[in-house]
Design an enzyme around this catalytic site. Structure first.
Site, PDB file in Angstrom:
ATOM      1  N   GLU A  44       0.829  -1.207   0.000  1.00  0.00           N
ATOM      2  CA  GLU A  44       0.000   0.000   0.000  1.00  0.00           C
ATOM      3  C   GLU A  44       0.867   1.262   0.000  1.00  0.00           C
ATOM      4  O   GLU A  44       1.846   1.364   0.746  1.00  0.00           O
ATOM      5  CB  GLU A  44      -0.893  -0.008   1.239  1.00  0.00           C
ATOM      6  N   LYS A 117     -10.482   2.857  -1.600  1.00  0.00           N
ATOM      7  CA  LYS A 117     -10.566   2.155  -0.316  1.00  0.00           C
ATOM      8  C   LYS A 117     -11.865   2.492   0.400  1.00  0.00           C
ATOM      9  O   LYS A 117     -12.188   3.662   0.629  1.00  0.00           O
ATOM     10  CB  LYS A 117      -9.355   2.550   0.531  1.00  0.00           C
ATOM     11  N   CYS A 154      -5.730  -2.580   2.583  1.00  0.00           N
ATOM     12  CA  CYS A 154      -5.397  -2.541   4.017  1.00  0.00           C
ATOM     13  C   CYS A 154      -6.613  -2.748   4.923  1.00  0.00           C
ATOM     14  O   CYS A 154      -7.086  -3.871   5.059  1.00  0.00           O
ATOM     15  CB  CYS A 154      -4.633  -1.265   4.341  1.00  0.00           C
TER      16      CYS A 154
END
Length: 292
Positions: A44, A117, A154
Site C-alpha cells: 500500500e 478504499k 489494508c
C-alpha cells in the site's frame, strides 16, 4: 489444459524519494516476473513513507489524478513489457477530493479501472480520515488477462463482508496491499498474527487464494513514540484452505509467489456449498446494524 494463476507479492521498505521507491518496486516486479508470476502485488502507498501516522497538510501535495499518478505512469509500460498484471496503490486526487485508491493495470499495460478504499481507519498511528474520503466505487473485481482479481486495500482486509462481496462478484483471488505495523498507544501490542488470521479466514470461507502484502522497516518520525512506525512485514499467500503456502518474515525484503489451479478451485468452491446455502433473506442486520 487447466487454467492456472501464478500470484506474487512484494515486501520492501520505502523512503521519501518517489523515484527510488518506484525503481525498487520495478526491480522486484522484474524478479517476480522472471519466476513466472502473472499477477504481482506491491504494498500500500509505496510511493513514499506511510504519512498517515500524523496529520500534516503538506502531504496533500503528494496526491495526483489517478491516470497521471507517477506510479501508474511508470508501471503501466512495465506491465506491458513483462506481460503481468500490477495492482497499484496510490494517493489519488480528484478535484478537491482525496482518496486512498488502487489502479488496476492489465498485462498489456491498459488501465482497467480504479478502486477507492472503502473502510478508512482513524486511530493512533493510522490517521487516514484526515487525508482520505471513504471510497465511492464499491467493491471491484477485474477481468484481467490472467484471471478475475478482487482487491481490497489494508483496513478493508479486516471485513469479511468485503471479501464475500468480491467473491460474489466472481473473484478468483483476493489481494490486499497493506501498510501496518506497530501501535504507538501500546508498544506491547503485536497484531501480525491476527492480521494474517483474518485474511486466512476469508480464504477458507470463500474457497479462494488470498494475498496479504505489507511493507517492512522502521520509518522514523520526529516526536513519534519509540522513534517511528515499524512495519511488521509478514506478507503471505494463503490457499483455499487458509494454509500459508508462501510467506516472508517481519524484516525480509523480496518476493513470494504461488501457483493455483483455477479450474480445481471453481469445482471445489461449488462442492463446499457456501454460496449455494447462503441466506441473504436473513442478513438484514448486516446492512442496517439492527435486528430484523
Amino acid at each position: 489444459m487447466a487454467r492456472t494463476l501464478h500470484l506474487a507479492a512484494l515486501q520492501a521498505s520505502f523512503g521519501h524519494d518517489l523515484d527510488a521507491n518506484i525503481a525498487r518496486v520495478s526491480d522486484l516486479i522484474r524478479q517476480a516476473a522472471a519466476g513466472g508470476a502473472q499477477v504481482i502485488l506491491p504494498p500500500e502507498l509505496f510511493q513514499g513513507p506511510y504519512f498517515c501516522v500524523t496529520q500534516q497538510e503538506r502531504w496533500f501535495a503528494q496526491a495526483h489524478p489517478w491516470r497521471k499518478h507517477p506510479c501508474v505512469i511508470a508501471l503501466a509500460p512495465l506491465a506491458a513489457e513483462l506481460g503481468v498484471v500490477i495492482p497499484v496503490s496510490i494517493f489519488e486526487r480528484e478535484g478537491p477530493h482525496y482518496f486512498n485508491s488502487l489502479a488496476m493495470i492489465d498485462a498489456d499495460g491498459s488501465l482497467l479501472g480504479l478502486y477507492r478504499k472503502s473502510h478508512i481507519p482513524d486511530g493512533p498511528g493510522y490517521q487516514e480520515k484526515y487525508y482520505f474520503r471513504p471510497g465511492d466505487t464499491g467493491f471491484k473485481v477485474w477481468d484481467t488477462r490472467h484471471g478475475r482479481i478482487g482487491v481490497g486495500v489494508c483496513w478493508d482486509q479486516w471485513y469479511p463482508e468485503a471479501a464475500r462481496a468480491m467473491a460474489l462478484l466472481g473473484a478468483e483471488a483476493l489481494l490486499y496491499p497493506t501498510a501496518i505495523g506497530s501501535e504507538p498507544h501500546d508498544p506491547t501490542l503485536d497484531t501480525a498474527l491476527p492480521w494474517r488470521r483474518g485474511m486466512q479466514g476469508h480464504a477458507v470461507s470463500n474457497i479462494i487464494p488470498v494475498v496479504g502484502c505489507n511493507r517492512t522497516g522502521l520509518e522514523a518520525w520526529p516526536d513519534y513514540p519509540n522513534g517511528g512506525q515499524r512495519f511488521y512485514g509478514s506478507s503471505f499467500i494463503a490457499d483455499h484452505r487458509g494454509d500459508l503456502v508462501s510467506q516472508l518474515g517481519p524484516d525480509d525484503e523480496g518476493v513470494i509467489a504461488a501457483t493455483f489451479d483455477l479450474d480445481f478451485l471453481k469445482t471445489h468452491r461449488a462442492a463446499w456449498g457456501f454460496f449455494r446455502d447462503r441466506r441473504p433473506d436473513l442478513y438484514g442486520a448486516l446492512a442496517t446494524g439492527r435486528p430484523t
